[in-house]
Motif scaffolding. Sequence first.
Motif, short mmCIF file in Angstrom:
data_model
loop_
_atom_site.label_atom_id
_atom_site.label_comp_id
_atom_site.label_asym_id
_atom_site.label_seq_id
_atom_site.Cartn_x
_atom_site.Cartn_y
_atom_site.Cartn_z
N ALA A 84 0.83 -1.21 0.00
CA ALA A 84 0.00 0.00 0.00
C ALA A 84 0.86 1.26 0.00
O ALA A 84 0.35 2.38 0.08
CB ALA A 84 -0.93 -0.01 1.21
N GLY A 85 2.19 1.07 -0.04
CA GLY A 85 3.09 2.23 -0.15
C GLY A 85 3.33 2.97 1.16
O GLY A 85 3.79 4.11 1.16
N LYS A 86 3.01 2.31 2.27
CA LYS A 86 3.22 2.98 3.57
C LYS A 86 4.64 2.72 4.08
O LYS A 86 5.19 1.62 3.88
CB LYS A 86 2.24 2.44 4.62
N ALA A 87 5.18 3.68 4.77
CA ALA A 87 6.42 3.46 5.52
C ALA A 87 6.08 2.58 6.72
O ALA A 87 5.02 2.76 7.35
CB ALA A 87 7.00 4.79 5.99
N VAL A 88 6.97 1.63 7.05
CA VAL A 88 6.64 0.63 8.06
C VAL A 88 7.63 0.62 9.22
O VAL A 88 8.83 0.49 9.01
CB VAL A 88 6.60 -0.79 7.44
N PHE A 89 7.07 0.76 10.43
CA PHE A 89 7.83 0.48 11.64
C PHE A 89 7.22 -0.78 12.23
O PHE A 89 6.02 -0.82 12.51
CB PHE A 89 7.71 1.63 12.64
N CYS A 90 8.05 -1.81 12.43
CA CYS A 90 7.52 -3.06 12.98
C CYS A 90 8.33 -3.48 14.19
O CYS A 90 9.56 -3.47 14.17
CB CYS A 90 7.55 -4.16 11.92
N GLU A 91 7.60 -3.84 15.25
CA GLU A 91 8.27 -4.43 16.40
C GLU A 91 9.00 -5.70 15.99
O GLU A 91 8.54 -6.41 15.10
CB GLU A 91 7.23 -4.79 17.48
N LYS A 92 10.12 -5.98 16.65
CA LYS A 92 10.80 -7.25 16.37
C LYS A 92 9.93 -8.38 16.92
O LYS A 92 9.23 -8.14 17.90
CB LYS A 92 12.20 -7.26 16.97
N PRO A 93 9.96 -9.60 16.36
CA PRO A 93 10.66 -9.96 15.14
C PRO A 93 9.73 -9.82 13.93
O PRO A 93 8.52 -9.74 14.10
CB PRO A 93 10.96 -11.44 15.38
N ILE A 94 10.32 -9.81 12.77
CA ILE A 94 9.50 -9.81 11.56
C ILE A 94 8.71 -11.10 11.51
O ILE A 94 7.51 -11.11 11.26
CB ILE A 94 10.40 -9.66 10.31
N ASP A 95 9.40 -12.20 11.75
CA ASP A 95 8.77 -13.52 11.87
C ASP A 95 9.77 -14.44 12.55
O ASP A 95 10.95 -14.11 12.63
CB ASP A 95 8.40 -14.08 10.47
N LEU A 96 9.28 -15.56 13.07
CA LEU A 96 10.20 -16.49 13.73
C LEU A 96 10.86 -17.43 12.72
O LEU A 96 11.76 -18.18 13.08
CB LEU A 96 9.45 -17.29 14.80
N ASP A 97 10.39 -17.41 11.46
CA ASP A 97 10.92 -18.30 10.45
C ASP A 97 11.73 -17.51 9.43
O ASP A 97 11.23 -16.55 8.83
CB ASP A 97 9.77 -19.04 9.74
N ARG A 98 12.98 -17.95 9.26
CA ARG A 98 13.88 -17.19 8.40
C ARG A 98 13.37 -17.07 6.98
O ARG A 98 13.46 -16.00 6.36
CB ARG A 98 15.25 -17.88 8.42
N LEU A 307 16.65 -9.65 9.99
CA LEU A 307 17.00 -10.96 9.44
C LEU A 307 18.29 -11.48 10.04
O LEU A 307 18.39 -12.64 10.45
CB LEU A 307 17.12 -10.84 7.91
N ARG A 308 19.30 -10.62 10.12
CA ARG A 308 20.61 -11.04 10.64
C ARG A 308 20.52 -11.49 12.10
O ARG A 308 21.15 -12.47 12.50
CB ARG A 308 21.61 -9.88 10.52
N ALA A 309 19.77 -10.77 12.89
CA ALA A 309 19.62 -11.15 14.29
C ALA A 309 18.92 -12.50 14.41
O ALA A 309 19.28 -13.34 15.24
CB ALA A 309 18.85 -10.06 15.05
N LEU A 310 17.93 -12.71 13.54
CA LEU A 310 17.23 -14.00 13.57
C LEU A 310 18.17 -15.14 13.17
O LEU A 310 18.14 -16.22 13.76
CB LEU A 310 16.01 -13.97 12.63
N MET A 311 19.02 -14.90 12.18
CA MET A 311 19.97 -15.92 11.76
C MET A 311 20.92 -16.29 12.91
O MET A 311 21.27 -17.46 13.09
CB MET A 311 20.77 -15.43 10.55
#
Lengths: 330, 330, 330, 330
Positions: A84-98, A307-311
């Motif tokens: 939708a073209g919005k700027a995104v701030f997301c709490e960690k984590p993006i997802d638990l699956d890499r 992503l790096r932190a999840l890895m």
Amino acid sequence: MISFCQFGAGRIGAIHAANIARHPGARLRTVVDVDVVAAAKLAERHGAAVGEAAAALADPAIHAVVIASSTDTHATLIEAAARAGKAVFCEKPIDLDRGRVEACLAVVKQAGVPLMVGFNRRFDPNFAKLHEQLRAGRIGKLEMVAITSRDPAPPPLAYVKVSGGLFRDMMIHDLDMARWLLGEEPVEVYAAASCLVDPAIGQVGDVDSAAVTLKTASGALCQIANSRRASYGYDQRIEVLGAAGMLQAGNQLKSTLVVAGADGVIGEKPQPFFLERYAEAYRRELDNFISAVTAKTAPATTGTDGLRALMLADACVESVKTGRAVRLSQ
Amino acid sequence: MISFCQFGAGRIGAIHAANIARHPGARLRTVVDVDVVAAAKLAERHGAAVGEAAAALADPAIHAVVIASSTDTHATLIEAAARAGKAVFCEKPIDLDRGRVEACLAVVKQAGVPLMVGFNRRFDPNFAKLHEQLRAGRIGKLEMVAITSRDPAPPPLAYVKVSGGLFRDMMIHDLDMARWLLGEEPVEVYAAASCLVDPAIGQVGDVDSAAVTLKTASGALCQIANSRRASYGYDQRIEVLGAAGMLQAGNQLKSTLVVAGADGVIGEKPQPFFLERYAEAYRRELDNFISAVTAKTAPATTGTDGLRALMLADACVESVKTGRAVRLSQ
Amino acid sequence: MISFCQFGAGRIGAIHAANIARHPGARLRTVVDVDVVAAAKLAERHGAAVGEAAAALADPAIHAVVIASSTDTHATLIEAAARAGKAVFCEKPIDLDRGRVEACLAVVKQAGVPLMVGFNRRFDPNFAKLHEQLRAGRIGKLEMVAITSRDPAPPPLAYVKVSGGLFRDMMIHDLDMARWLLGEEPVEVYAAASCLVDPAIGQVGDVDSAAVTLKTASGALCQIANSRRASYGYDQRIEVLGAAGMLQAGNQLKSTLVVAGADGVIGEKPQPFFLERYAEAYRRELDNFISAVTAKTAPATTGTDGLRALMLADACVESVKTGRAVRLSQ
Amino acid sequence: MISFCQFGAGRIGAIHAANIARHPGARLRTVVDVDVVAAAKLAERHGAAVGEAAAALADPAIHAVVIASSTDTHATLIEAAARAGKAVFCEKPIDLDRGRVEACLAVVKQAGVPLMVGFNRRFDPNFAKLHEQLRAGRIGKLEMVAITSRDPAPPPLAYVKVSGGLFRDMMIHDLDMARWLLGEEPVEVYAAASCLVDPAIGQVGDVDSAAVTLKTASGALCQIANSRRASYGYDQRIEVLGAAGMLQAGNQLKSTLVVAGADGVIGEKPQPFFLERYAEAYRRELDNFISAVTAKTAPATTGTDGLRALMLADACVESVKTGRAVRLSQ
């Protein structure tokens, strides 16, 4: 003036909403939560409206979203907001699956919107000052890092079960701190872990105490200690040794009061938990996001950081299983 | 919802205006200042209007006033506001002349409005915690108090000339702290003072360094040290000795960063000055006033506190002249 | 090799005897005490003999004496030792009466022997380091001094009665510290005092809590706080403000142990009393005396220091009586 | 009265000799060193004679030996002394080879003499107090230990070459501390190491920076950080987390002096190196040995402690090579 839609009206959502509301360059327009009572309450407090996800993302008056809903909704919301073209701030984590994270980041990349992942600790004034002095060369070349990170008490068991486990839920913050401080990617990860605080945590397959060692390509070493319990409060400390000295950033105490008496010289405990300790960090974090969106520059933390932190967290899990250091490509 | 008129749009006025604006139970309606540009700027920042004193005091929509204008206007504004039935918050001092203060308080008394005098330090979280523990009996019966209070640097000479002198301008805060901590009125006051920081201060008849001793009827002793200069920042500390222990409240440092190197183990300096050190105190102070006005209870500091502190400052001035302890009736 | 006769085999005598015995350039030859059992025990511990005053002073093999007997014997023993040509180390005070001290110093002067008065605190490593940095200009010109000096508990009442009172017995140490730090003589002395710790002390005409202010000719100010009781241990701290900074020397704690728990972050108490806190100071003090006697140079503290500190204590007593600052000639 | 023969008149030998000499229940009878000048000097200082190994061990007037000669002589001297029936105090390590240590301990066992291995840190008053509080249950069940141990600067390269490497030479002290604190044997050992301080150390096959993780059968975790360089002094700290709190023992600073100025609030550095930091520990260590020999009880540290610490160091070396945790039987 950046107008926000916020997803999630819980504890952390309330913090972000208040920080949007107090910012002279931003305003909270819409609050979305499956708990409509919570959404209504938070919206009212800040002069916003309760909304619904699809409509909010379709609203051209909304420029940015804050995602503070439950973890399992993050990636889908990020993708929808990005499309939708919005700027995104997301709490960690993006997802638990890499794999899911990588797919999500691909969508964000294609959409060309900014994505900031909420590693709030980088914005703590104490840690930020340490980092600034480190990069300014105050202690010369970095050699060793020690991160101590202990929660005051374990979360509810229901949360533990869906949390992704200590490494992906709790230590992920410290792994991000390590990357940020080290200034290069760890290439070896070793983790030892135990269930010492509450056997119930072990019964659902998780650990509550962990000791991790990271090593970078240049040979710098980092030790991280995590515990789900510290009877004296939220314990968040960093120490960095360099060729020319040492930097330490410690806990913020509840006050400067000291009581000297027959039992000793008693100082205050650290702040009880993250809401208090990182209140200023959350403000600065959102300020950074709003500034970046306004100035069309990159926010301080990105999807790649997530992503790096999840890895690294995944590598910790593997290391606990195999008893050996896991090698990571840079 | 308490509506405010604020007199004074300077440095301290800006703090109070912001604290009114952020309070859910208050709003800033009018700003009055002889400097109309400053007034307009401050009013605009908080959605208020610029006004004129008489009109503002006649406005029935205004319930309370904050007086943060220059000292020579305080007593007159207090009286006018009291006669207009407004609740009054006034920065210290009410006036530099004791007789004028007493006349002013008589007007306030007759008007029956609440008057709070701005002794902000009582609301500092560190000092408030110390006071709470003291009153709770944590160290038993109070015996001795030590107050260290040093500004980072002297004020401009133009200000020194109209300030009323170190005792009435600067130490008055510490004299109020002493009364508050001691829990009884000092009956003997001794002061020694020197001009050590800047001879220009001495040339206009003031001092910049002072050591004061207070004694109460019960024999409790209090020592206060003042200096107009501390190269390491704003130094604000309290120590109380009691029969069962000691309480200390120290400086708030800029961060918890510590740098260990060849030159020693270097911690941060205290906050630079009162705007930073007492930011939280100013918030809590105005919260107290708003709560008191809303609940129709007495605010935590009163006109009598302002008068008593001035009487102690006057006694200090006399003691410096005579070289003897001045006795005060309780 | 300096051979010593020591007068006094009590608590402080035992310290000095051990410090003589351990010094490679000194040995303890004779111990004199009216309590012959104590004398014999101490003599035996260090391979010395029990002796009698006249014989010991007549013994040409004895080069120096340490006087650690009761206060009322000090002046007479100093004179006898001086007339016998011995170098003299005497515990403070020389005498509680100024005239007697002056007479004694005249005898010492005529005899031409060195006399060191035991102001042990000047040799405390922490205070010595502070003094060294102060003189080296680390904080620029000295402006204000604060000395906090509290005993853990009052002495026995029998001792209080013959002690000369708090000012001559206890604060005399702090008055000497003040002179040493200030680097010039106080010209104005004000003292306020109370009996807060134990009414029995007041009943024998003494005080147990005191607040003293000193002022020098250059305008430097010094505040001293004394109490006969500190429930948390022996409290001995110094703070000096200068034009370019502040120096502080604090208490030595029993260990570096810190316990963080539900009740706070608990550090160790200061060392319990002077035997522990000043053990190293006593060693260095006697080293200084032995070095001075060996090298035929002046010891670090002299009879004049003893006299000057007593004059300040006398001025404190007078100030408490009159309620005014006492002026002293330089 | 225990009479000693001491082997080794170097830096550490001088400490032990002085501690024997000052002990009321011991005396130094003979000093043996290949450097006869050093031996003569040390012997003379303490009223002892220079001797030769075989004669000294045959001397029935000698009850005990202190072995402070070079590492390669330890095991042979222990065996010879044990066969001669002497009580043995030996500096760590017994030998750098595990098989040699085991053979040596077998001889000691057969001889039935007491053997104390010099793990001096257990006798440091700060660490001893921490250990005492830990065992007394002050923080409940132990969960995690963190040991920070950094030398001020690397040893000479000539020493590095024969030292056995960082793990057997330096970390062995920390491994002993870990065993002592944990109260059970580690069963898993992981080590990561780098050469960051000086490439010359790497060129002779050693490391100068190491991060070790230990895990016990009960799941307790311990992290150790070693560096051969700390620009701010000898850094020796311990932290233990338990179910009910945390214990920390920190560095002893050179003095309590604090300097506040424009550059910050500057405290003293830690003591420069082990001679200063552990002076008291060395005294208490030898006191423990003398008491044990006198009372015919076991000394606080034994040959088994020496062997166990070496086994852990060996495991560290192996772990660095293999990149995996090494399992040890209990």
